[in-house]
Design a protein around this motif. Structure first.
Motif, PDB file in Angstrom:
ATOM      1  N   MET A   1      28.967 109.543  22.457  1.00  0.00           N
ATOM      2  CA  MET A   1      30.215 108.881  22.823  1.00  0.00           C
ATOM      3  C   MET A   1      31.315 109.209  21.807  1.00  0.00           C
ATOM      4  SD  MET A   1      30.923 104.858  22.675  1.00  0.00           S
ATOM      5  CE  MET A   1      32.588 104.303  22.517  1.00  0.00           C
TER       6      MET A   1
ATOM      7  N   LYS B   1      34.546 108.587  19.585  1.00  0.00           N
ATOM      8  CA  LYS B   1      35.147 107.417  18.955  1.00  0.00           C
ATOM      9  C   LYS B   1      36.416 107.827  18.230  1.00  0.00           C
ATOM     10  CE  LYS B   1      31.106 104.524  18.024  1.00  0.00           C
ATOM     11  NZ  LYS B   1      30.302 103.897  16.976  1.00  0.00           N
TER      12      LYS B   1
ATOM     13  N   HIS C   1      33.212  99.990  18.365  1.00  0.00           N
ATOM     14  CA  HIS C   1      32.243 100.088  19.467  1.00  0.00           C
ATOM     15  C   HIS C   1      30.823 100.193  18.897  1.00  0.00           C
ATOM     16  CE1 HIS C   1      35.505 100.354  22.388  1.00  0.00           C
ATOM     17  NE2 HIS C   1      36.106 101.054  21.462  1.00  0.00           N
TER      18      HIS C   1
ATOM     19  N   ARG D   1      28.756  96.232  27.219  1.00  0.00           N
ATOM     20  CA  ARG D   1      28.887  97.657  26.946  1.00  0.00           C
ATOM     21  C   ARG D   1      28.957  98.379  28.289  1.00  0.00           C
ATOM     22  NH1 ARG D   1      28.018  99.912  22.357  1.00  0.00           N
ATOM     23  NH2 ARG D   1      26.758  98.193  21.616  1.00  0.00           N
TER      24      ARG D   1
ATOM     25  N   ASP E   1      29.629 104.198  29.539  1.00  0.00           N
ATOM     26  CA  ASP E   1      30.000 105.238  28.576  1.00  0.00           C
ATOM     27  C   ASP E   1      29.633 104.873  27.148  1.00  0.00           C
ATOM     28  OD1 ASP E   1      31.233 106.256  30.810  1.00  0.00           O
ATOM     29  OD2 ASP E   1      33.227 105.525  30.252  1.00  0.00           O
TER      30      ASP E   1
ATOM     31  N   ALA F   1      31.203 102.265  25.547  1.00  0.00           N
ATOM     32  CA  ALA F   1      32.295 101.484  24.948  1.00  0.00           C
ATOM     33  C   ALA F   1      32.046  99.992  25.150  1.00  0.00           C
ATOM     34  CB  ALA F   1      33.623 101.879  25.587  1.00  0.00           C
TER      35      ALA F   1
ATOM     36  N   ASP G   1      40.152  99.401  24.035  1.00  0.00           N
ATOM     37  CA  ASP G   1      39.349  99.808  25.193  1.00  0.00           C
ATOM     38  C   ASP G   1      39.274 101.330  25.287  1.00  0.00           C
ATOM     39  OD1 ASP G   1      41.948 100.314  25.801  1.00  0.00           O
ATOM     40  OD2 ASP G   1      42.045  99.075  27.593  1.00  0.00           O
ATOM     41  N   LEU G   2      39.706 102.013  24.230  1.00  0.00           N
ATOM     42  CA  LEU G   2      39.719 103.477  24.166  1.00  0.00           C
ATOM     43  C   LEU G   2      40.625 104.092  25.248  1.00  0.00           C
ATOM     44  CD1 LEU G   2      35.919 104.192  23.419  1.00  0.00           C
ATOM     45  CD2 LEU G   2      37.819 104.368  21.803  1.00  0.00           C
TER      46      LEU G   2
ATOM     47  N   TYR H   1      40.045 111.690  17.582  1.00  0.00           N
ATOM     48  CA  TYR H   1      39.173 111.198  18.654  1.00  0.00           C
ATOM     49  C   TYR H   1      38.120 112.263  18.865  1.00  0.00           C
ATOM     50  CZ  TYR H   1      37.976 109.125  23.202  1.00  0.00           C
ATOM     51  OH  TYR H   1      37.333 108.524  24.249  1.00  0.00           O
TER      52      TYR H   1
END
Lengths: 143, 460
Positions: free
Chosen positions: A1, A3, A62, A79, A82, A84, A121-122, A142
């Motif tokens: 994932m 981040k 996260h 969660r 994905d 998150a 929330d990305l 990122y």
């Protein structure tokens, strides 16, 4: 994932990331309108931390072992597939149990509709989160 | 509470009383869980991480399962509908199959030697692993026991009953107990137009969460919203079946309903005679194993190792229920997990005033917990009110080793978790005490060696 990570050596504490996050999560998505109409009702979900010459921007990590999910009284904090950690705004009642346990202090209040917990929330509808995009010195990545 | 409550019952999570066990020969399960709250849900989820097939059976005294009890005050206040009460969605049962639910049928006895459980209506279930996650039951002080208008406030049924009381004309209520449940109940009743008198035995409300300064502010806010608060008080006697009651100070109050909210005790009466080692609840180690082979306990029904002392006692809060439930489930499925000591912490907001506290907030030299080498209490009270007029108060408690041992944040609770984490880490924070107590403390205050590895990209 993927981040968001911070590079303190590049951070100038300009807080453009905070502004970009605030605008991104505002109703109008317009900087002046958001500032005029929604300021005080909610905050950016990223915080520039500063101590003397050192600074960095911080938002939800996260966590793999996310205390906020366990502390949540309603099951709103979950969660997603994905990886998150997300807060279901319809389920949240604003008990602040997540704020009580978040080791980074990156969950805050959003009072716009009803009082609920808000966090990074990305930017799920964007390829690159707004804060990373806004950073003029690549102090946020990122990856 | 409006009609939502009657008409929109959660379909798949509601089960008819004394649900079926199935055909004879099927009444043997790998995992039997008594209870259907947060600890039980965490246990199911943890079991399924290790064991996808083992049959799980849940036995619950209530008809509704997998809902969140702390939300009943929001339900009574009409803030949420009954459909929002459920902690897990409708797919929870199928996602964790084979999972059978026997709802509305409390366990009546346990025999750890035969590994059997008797449940209501005379059925007997055989189990391989048993997890006791039966929660708590409300305590009722003897003085109000027997009142015809006596209510408790723990379950969804309790909320429905109070809703019915209000709909049939109840205008006045006495809430006995100024803890978490009592205050949330009082708030909901006021929102429904009921006038409330709150009776608290201790010096101030929320005695285990607050110190006298923060409680004073909190109490003022209660009174501003119409709650009459009587501290250092208890109910001495009831008259007219509970319509009139006399407080310890001599005052006589007339009321329509009395709500007992003085606390809960572990719901473990069905374990009498089981020879499982008991304190107030089931005594367990940090692996949630009880004294009996194959028997685990978690949540409010268990006496768990406490954070500072390691002593076994009830720490009846949601995060501990989730944590201990997960450990019990994992270990029942063959794991070897251990829980960190249970740290007391609470977050509550009443009439718009929020407070979060954790750890030791009213330290005394003889508390025998964090203060063995001399208590050093430092407070940062007297903070200016927030711009909107909300009062604000903060107190940090450090122990003799320069470690954070507790805190209270009132009014402005944001970033409280940074403190909670520092308590859990037990590291000395003596070097940055001043930064921590300051108004604009942040994650950067925890020291570079701590924040660096958490926020920066990994070097390849």
């Amino acid at each position: 994932m993927k981040k968001i990570y911070a590079k303190p050596e590049y951070c100038m504490a300009c807080r453009l990331c905070e502004i970009a996050c605030f605008v991104k999560h505002s109703k109008s998505k317009k900087i002046i309108k958001a500032f005029r109409e929604e300021r005080g009702e909610f905050q950016a979900r990223i915080i520039v931390e500063q101590s003397g010459p050192v600074s960095f921007a911080l938002q939800c990590r996260h966590c793999e072992d996310a205390g906020c999910i366990e502390a949540c009284l309603t099951g709103a904090m979950t969660r997603n597939p994905d990886g998150a950690v997300v807060c279901d705004e319809n389920k949240c009642v604003g008990c602040w149990s997540c704020i009580m346990v978040c080791p980074y202090g990156v969950i805050n209040h959003d009072r716009r509709r009803k009082k609920i917990a808000a966090k990074c929330d990305l930017c799920p509808d964007k390829n690159t989160p707004a804060c990373v995009e806004a950073c003029p010195n690549e102090a946020l990545v990122y990856e | 509470m409006n009609k939502k409550i009657k008409n929109r019952r959660h379909k798949s999570l509601k089960h008819s009383g004394g649900g079926r066990i199935g055909k004879p020969g099927e009444s043997s399960v790998k995992y039997l869980i008594v209870g259907a709250g947060p600890a039980a849900i965490a246990a199911i989820e943890a079991i399924r991480k290790r064991d996808k097939r083992g049959a799980i059976t849940i036995v619950s005294s209530e008809k509704e399962v997998f809902y969140s009890r702390p939300l009943i005050s929001y339900l009574l206040a009409d803030d949420i509908g009954e459909e929002n009460l459920f902690y897990r969605g409708e797919d929870f049962i199928s996602a964790n199959a084979p999972l059978r639910i026997i709802a509305g049928a409390p366990a009546s006895s346990i025999n750890p030697r035969d590994k059997t459980a008797a449940i209501a209506y005379g059925r007997v279930l055989k189990w391989e692993k048993l997890i006791i996650a039966s929660g708590g039951v409300p305590i009722v002080p003897p003085a109000i026991l027997g009142a015809k208008n006596l209510r408790t406030f723990t379950t969804i049924e309790d909320a429905r009953r109070l809703d019915a009381d209000i709909k049939s004309g109840a205008k006045r209520a006495v809430v006995v107990g100024g803890g978490f449940i009592g205050l949330k109940c009082a708030e909901a009743l006021v929102k429904r137009g009921v006038s409330v008198t709150l009776v608290e035995l201790a010096m101030h409300v929320l005695p285990s969460l607050l110190d006298d300064v923060s409680a004073g502010i909190f109490q003022k806010n209660l009174e501003r919203h119409g709650v009459s608060v009587r501290t250092l008080s208890s109910v001495e006697k009831i008259y007219d079946g509970g319509k009139k009651l006399k407080l310890s100070g001599g005052e006589v109050i007339e009321t329509d309903i009395i709500i007992s909210a003085v606390g809960v005790r572990p719901n473990v009466s069905f374990l009498e005679g089981s020879l499982i080692r008991m304190g107030k609840g089931v005594i367990v180690g940090d692996d949630m194993r009880s004294s009996a082979d194959g028997v685990f306990a978690a949540g409010d029904a268990a006496d768990v190792p406490e954070f500072f002392s390691g002593a076994r006692r009830a720490v009846p809060i949601w995060p501990v229920a989730r944590q201990t439930g997960a450990i019990a489930g994992e270990n029942a499925a063959g794991g070897a997990a251990r829980a960190a000591g249970a740290l007391t912490m609470n977050s509550i907001e009443v009439f718009g005033l929020a407070v979060i506290s954790a750890g030791s907030v009213n330290p005394s030299p003889d508390s025998g917990t964090a203060f063995l080498d001399g208590a050093a209490v430092e407070t940062a009270d007297g903070l200016a009110d927030l711009p909107d007029g909300t009062p604000r108060y903060k107190k940090l408690v450090f122990d003799g080793g320069g470690r954070l041992a507790g805190f209270i944040m009132l009014g402005d609770v944001e970033r409280a978790g940074i403190y909670t984490e520092l308590i859990k880490n037990r590291a000395s924070v003596a070097a940055f005490k001043r930064d921590l107590a300051g108004d604009s403390f942040g994650f950067i205050c925890v020291g570079e060696e701590n924040w660096k590895k958490r926020i920066m990209p990994l070097e390849v």
